[in-house]
Design a protein around this motif. Structure first.
Motif, PDB file in Angstrom:
ATOM      1  N   ASN A 476      -4.251  -8.035  -4.264  1.00  0.00           N
ATOM      2  CA  ASN A 476      -3.465  -7.549  -4.798  1.00  0.00           C
ATOM      3  C   ASN A 476      -2.020  -9.222  -4.908  1.00  0.00           C
ATOM      4  N   SER A 477      -1.809  -9.276  -6.161  1.00  0.00           N
ATOM      5  CA  SER A 477      -1.465 -11.055  -6.096  1.00  0.00           C
ATOM      6  C   SER A 477      -0.127 -10.603  -5.145  1.00  0.00           C
ATOM      7  N   ASN A 478       0.322  -9.537  -5.914  1.00  0.00           N
ATOM      8  CA  ASN A 478       2.812  -9.405  -5.607  1.00  0.00           C
ATOM      9  C   ASN A 478       2.089  -9.315  -4.004  1.00  0.00           C
ATOM     10  N   TYR A 479       0.531  -8.741  -3.225  1.00  0.00           N
ATOM     11  CA  TYR A 479       0.423  -8.626  -1.739  1.00  0.00           C
ATOM     12  C   TYR A 479       0.771  -9.859  -0.754  1.00  0.00           C
ATOM     13  N   THR A 480      -0.778 -10.749  -1.871  1.00  0.00           N
ATOM     14  CA  THR A 480      -0.779 -11.814  -0.905  1.00  0.00           C
ATOM     15  C   THR A 480       0.442 -12.919  -1.222  1.00  0.00           C
ATOM     16  N   LYS A 481       1.149 -12.712  -2.071  1.00  0.00           N
ATOM     17  CA  LYS A 481       2.488 -13.147  -2.551  1.00  0.00           C
ATOM     18  C   LYS A 481       3.536 -13.124  -1.342  1.00  0.00           C
ATOM     19  N   TYR A 482       3.606 -11.745  -0.781  1.00  0.00           N
ATOM     20  CA  TYR A 482       4.619 -11.485   0.380  1.00  0.00           C
ATOM     21  C   TYR A 482       4.766 -11.234   0.639  1.00  0.00           C
ATOM     22  N   ILE A 483       3.276 -12.029   1.734  1.00  0.00           N
ATOM     23  CA  ILE A 483       2.882 -12.490   3.104  1.00  0.00           C
ATOM     24  C   ILE A 483       3.022 -13.834   2.992  1.00  0.00           C
ATOM     25  N   THR A 484       4.261 -14.084   3.945  1.00  0.00           N
ATOM     26  CA  THR A 484       3.820 -15.643   4.079  1.00  0.00           C
ATOM     27  C   THR A 484       3.450 -16.457   5.139  1.00  0.00           C
ATOM     28  N   TYR A 485       2.375 -15.567   5.674  1.00  0.00           N
ATOM     29  CA  TYR A 485       1.608 -15.740   6.482  1.00  0.00           C
ATOM     30  C   TYR A 485       0.436 -15.660   6.541  1.00  0.00           C
ATOM     31  N   ASN A 486      -0.916 -16.054   6.977  1.00  0.00           N
ATOM     32  CA  ASN A 486      -1.915 -16.042   6.802  1.00  0.00           C
ATOM     33  C   ASN A 486      -2.265 -14.275   7.387  1.00  0.00           C
ATOM     34  N   SER A 487      -2.659 -13.892   5.588  1.00  0.00           N
ATOM     35  CA  SER A 487      -2.831 -12.249   5.998  1.00  0.00           C
ATOM     36  C   SER A 487      -3.475 -12.209   6.749  1.00  0.00           C
ATOM     37  N   LEU A 488      -4.693 -12.858   6.967  1.00  0.00           N
ATOM     38  CA  LEU A 488      -6.627 -12.126   8.030  1.00  0.00           C
ATOM     39  C   LEU A 488      -5.840 -12.083   9.052  1.00  0.00           C
ATOM     40  N   SER A 489      -4.464 -13.454   9.555  1.00  0.00           N
ATOM     41  CA  SER A 489      -3.960 -12.661  10.673  1.00  0.00           C
ATOM     42  C   SER A 489      -3.574 -12.206  11.227  1.00  0.00           C
ATOM     43  N   TRP A 490      -2.706 -11.361  10.860  1.00  0.00           N
ATOM     44  CA  TRP A 490      -1.617 -10.259  10.233  1.00  0.00           C
ATOM     45  C   TRP A 490      -2.649  -9.254  11.509  1.00  0.00           C
ATOM     46  N   THR A 491      -1.749  -8.721  12.332  1.00  0.00           N
ATOM     47  CA  THR A 491      -2.076  -6.697  12.679  1.00  0.00           C
ATOM     48  C   THR A 491      -1.042  -5.845  12.071  1.00  0.00           C
ATOM     49  N   LEU A 492      -2.188  -4.559  12.090  1.00  0.00           N
ATOM     50  CA  LEU A 492      -1.243  -3.768  11.922  1.00  0.00           C
ATOM     51  C   LEU A 492       0.008  -3.625  12.244  1.00  0.00           C
ATOM     52  N   ALA A 493       0.586  -3.884  13.743  1.00  0.00           N
ATOM     53  CA  ALA A 493       1.856  -3.744  13.901  1.00  0.00           C
ATOM     54  C   ALA A 493       2.956  -5.200  13.258  1.00  0.00           C
ATOM     55  N   ASP A 494       2.030  -6.435  12.642  1.00  0.00           N
ATOM     56  CA  ASP A 494       2.566  -7.074  12.178  1.00  0.00           C
ATOM     57  C   ASP A 494       2.933  -6.908  10.707  1.00  0.00           C
ATOM     58  N   TRP A 495       2.218  -6.007   9.493  1.00  0.00           N
ATOM     59  CA  TRP A 495       2.799  -5.320   8.643  1.00  0.00           C
ATOM     60  C   TRP A 495       4.299  -4.219   8.628  1.00  0.00           C
ATOM     61  N   GLN A 496       3.719  -3.423   9.756  1.00  0.00           N
ATOM     62  CA  GLN A 496       3.811  -2.533   9.694  1.00  0.00           C
ATOM     63  C   GLN A 496       5.733  -2.787   9.914  1.00  0.00           C
ATOM     64  N   LYS A 497       5.596  -3.658  10.789  1.00  0.00           N
ATOM     65  CA  LYS A 497       6.878  -4.649  11.257  1.00  0.00           C
ATOM     66  C   LYS A 497       7.460  -4.678  10.444  1.00  0.00           C
ATOM     67  N   GLU A 501       9.687   1.546   9.096  1.00  0.00           N
ATOM     68  CA  GLU A 501       9.062   3.024   9.399  1.00  0.00           C
ATOM     69  C   GLU A 501       9.232   4.403   8.302  1.00  0.00           C
ATOM     70  N   LEU A 502       8.680   4.537   7.831  1.00  0.00           N
ATOM     71  CA  LEU A 502       8.438   5.665   7.014  1.00  0.00           C
ATOM     72  C   LEU A 502       9.858   6.148   6.827  1.00  0.00           C
ATOM     73  N   ASP A 503      10.635   6.433   5.944  1.00  0.00           N
ATOM     74  CA  ASP A 503      11.295   7.136   6.017  1.00  0.00           C
ATOM     75  C   ASP A 503      11.550   7.779   5.290  1.00  0.00           C
ATOM     76  N   THR A 504      12.566   9.956   4.698  1.00  0.00           N
ATOM     77  CA  THR A 504      12.504  10.653   3.691  1.00  0.00           C
ATOM     78  C   THR A 504      12.834  10.611   2.292  1.00  0.00           C
ATOM     79  N   GLU A 505      12.034  10.849   1.199  1.00  0.00           N
ATOM     80  CA  GLU A 505      12.614  11.055   0.586  1.00  0.00           C
ATOM     81  C   GLU A 505      13.969  11.702  -0.017  1.00  0.00           C
TER      82      GLU A 505
END
Length: 689
Positions: A476-497, A501-505
């Protein structure tokens, strides 16, 4: 099983907050301050629409419209119905779609999966939505042969049920099956579809014990490559009647399914499966391992069990239930094989009491739900969620014309990662609800409602949030634009930060409508609705074939629409039903799609038109058409389908039926890149004795 449920009751009571206990005590005291005047098992609800499957038509109870006419009982008897979803096809605002990987999805007012509540006899089946390209709610495992009626509550106006924006679908099974009868059914259809069924129902001579038992087997070669299916189900329901209004029922459903996982089938040189012209073209399906694909022979097995114990008295009812699904995946690749074991365990209890106090019908109660999810793979996960809900509903007949509903619901929610002992969420909310119906005449009324809504993330939401980050497969192009770092080097913890954290609707749901029975032949109903949802939970999971980023919240989503439902009876033998839904959505605060303004998963328009013919001499026919129009930015285009069904029943109760689906052989997709079946057939036979 009952010992396990009883244990959950004790544990749940210990976890109730002081605030929740105080609220529950207050509700109970409300019922004890005045002697019992009148009580019924079911309290009327303002937005209640009951689909009754007791004769050759579906009748809307509590509606001013006379008939929403669906010839479904005869289809059930003839073996045409595959699941409960087939009974919902022509209901206004409901769309039933099928993903060859993740099963059947029911959409009500544009809300799917996690935003609907599905229950059997009031006991909630956790509708977790797509989970690891599977389903925690297995529609095909829900009993059909002993369905008495299906209650539909649209929107969020009922205080009895929480956590829903779209509404409630409550499947009510029969408790008085009547005379002893046995039915044998068989059916054959396109793509090697074969079904066999035996059922027995009856009542003891003294009327104390009633039962319904059924068993069926289904096999299919499948439309897609490696899409075979093999299943067998058993349903057992026994009711003991102490008196006319006091009864105890036990229900058990056991379902087994083995199905092939569809594999890529195209002429791409990189397709490890190769090309087989006997099957439709579908994209190659990657596994979580880079550049690896599922190969022929891969399959899933589902074992689903539903248990429930229900007691109903003159003015109260208590239910205990447990639903469990064990799933095993056997995945074959070019150089290896892999297995996965997933378990979903949902248990709970609910209590409800109703009293008539003068002009007030007062209903109060509570429900407790606990869901555990566990997956054993190379990346194991184990989560647990608990919901305590307490409610009070006062239906107040102010005068002959005005019925006022005042509801209050309190929900407490907690979710934990059992592997890391990390608590994700512990939240609660008090949700008031207001309903008003004004009876203009005996055949015409207007109604309105405003409801506060609280919907916590589901267990499957947390699964996707905590372990579905696969940067090498994100396109998804919007996804890659949002990440300013090299997306392949990101970890799950980086993304969650980054996404938090998920919030309640939470937010507000509104409804305004009008209904009228013009004469004995024609009735109509028009309803407008608006949902204003804060912290809307969304995800860029694509068509269910490829992986994507985990679930996350956006700031707000607004969904509005209008539903029109009419029926016209031309004669005693010929009737017509017409339903139309139009809805629009707007979203804001989506970091992965900052320029996007629409929620693309919602259909823009849904239109149903059906003709029913019944000559009362054994021959019946139905012609149904459905038009779906998607939003402009959706991955799939709209489509129009027409289905034809015919049956003939002899005097000695033998029935033969023919169904032709997709009558005009339309090419369409409900999942991007996955073509649906063209014209297909089913021929069935039933005998009763």
């Amino acid at each position: 099983m009952l010992e396990s449920i009883s244990s959950e009751i004790g544990n749940g009571a210990e976890r109730m907050s002081k605030k929740g206990k105080s609220l529950l005590l207050s509700m109970v005291m409300l019922l004890q301050v005045s002697p019992l005047v009148y009580a019924d098992e079911t309290t009327p609800d303002f937005a209640l629409e009951t689909i009754v499957v007791t004769d050759s038509k579906i009748v809307g109870e509590g509606e001013t419209t006379k008939v929403t006419s669906l010839n479904v009982k005869d289809k059930i008897d003839a073996g045409q119905i595959n699941s409960v979803t087939d009974l919902l096809q022509d209901v206004a605002g409901i769309v039933v779609s099928t993903n060859p990987q993740s099963g059947t999805t029911v959409t009500m007012r544009g809300m799917t999966n996690e935003r609907l509540v599905v229950a059997i006899n009031g006991n909630i089946i956790e509708n977790q939505g797509g989970l690891y390209r599977g389903r925690a709610l297995e529609w095909d495992s829900l009993p059909v042969s002993n369905v008495k009626k299906i209650e539909i509550i649209r929107g969020a106006s009922s205080a009895q049920y929480g956590g829903t924006w779209g509404g409630v679908i409550n499947i009510v099974t029969t408790d008085t099956p009547g005379e002893n009868k046995t039915y044998l059914k068989s059916s054959v259809g396109s793509y090697g579809d074969r079904k066999y069924s035996i059922s027995n129902q009856g009542t003891s001579k003294d009327g104390k014990i009633s039962w319904s038992v059924s068993a069926d087997k289904k096999e299919s070669d499948g439309f897609y490559r490696n899409n075979f299916k093999n299943s067998h189900d058993t349903n057992f329901n026994v009711i003991y009647h102490f008196t006319d209004k006091k009864k105890l029922s036990v229900a058990v459903t056991d379902s087994y399914r083995k199905e092939g996982i569809i594999v890529g089938n195209n002429q791409n040189a990189n397709n490890e499966n190769g090309w087989d012209s006997d099957y439709p073209i579908v994209p190659a399906q990657p596994n979580t391992t880079v550049n690896s694909q599922y190969l022929d022979g891969s399959y899933r097995k589902f074992n689903t069990q539903n248990y429930s114990l229900n007691y109903a008295d003159d003015n109260w009812k208590l239910a205990l239930y447990k639903n469990k699904q064990e799933r095993n995946d056997w995945l074959r690749y070019s150089t290896s094989t892999d297995t996965a074991e997933l378990t979903t365990d949902n248990s709970g209890y609910n209590w409800q009491q109703s009293r008539q106090l003068g002009n007030h019908m007062l209903t109060t109660g509570f429900d407790y739900r606990k869901l555990k999810f566990k997956v054993n793979t190379s990346s194991p996960s184990s989560l647990e969620a608990e919901i305590n809900g307490y409610f009070v509903q006062d239906n107040w007949q102010l005068n002959k014309k005005i019925l006022l509903g005042l509801g209050l619901r309190y929900d407490q929610y907690q979710s934990n990662n059992l592997l890391t002992s990390k608590e994700y969420s512990d939240t609660s909310q008090l949700s008031p609800k207001l309903n008003l119906t004004y009876q203009i005449t005996s055949k015409e009324a207007v109604y309105a409602s405003a409801s506060r809504v609280f919907r916590p993330p589901t267990v499957s939401d947390y699964v996707r949030w905590q372990m579905n980050y696969t940067p090498s497969k994100i396109s998804n192009s919007n996804y890659t634009k949002y990440i300013t770092y090299n997306s392949l080097s990101w970890t799950l913890a980086d993304w969650q930060k980054t996404i938090g954290e998920l919030d309640t609707e939470n937010g507000m749901a509104y409804e305004l409508g009008w209904k009228k029975q013009f004469n004995d032949k024609f009735g109509a109903k028009v309803t407008g609705f608006f949902n204003d949802i804060d912290n809307y939970v969304t995800t860029y999971m694509s068509s269910g074939i490829t992986s994507g980023p985990p679930t996350y919240n956006i700031d707000n989503a607004k969904i509005k629409g209008v539903e029109i439902a009419t029926d016209y009876q031309f004669s005693k033998t010929l009737g017509m039903v017409f339903n139309y839904t139009n809805q629009h959505s707007r979203k804001s605060g989506d970091p992965l799609d900052p320029a996007g303004t629409e929620v693309t998963t919602l259909p823009r328009e849904t239109l149903n038109l059906g003709l029913r013919y019944n000559n009362h001499q054994g021959f019946r026919a139905s012609l149904d058409g459905q038009r779906i129009k998607t939003v402009d930015t959706a991955d799939t285009a709209g489509y129009t389908l027409v289905n034809l069904g015919m049956s003939y029943t002899t005097k000695n109760e033998q029935t033969i039926a023919l169904a032709v689906n997709n009558l005009f052989d339309v090419d369409y997709e409900q999942t991007a890149g996955i073509p649906m079946m063209g014209r297909n057939y089913s021929l069935s036979y039933q005998i009763g004795f």
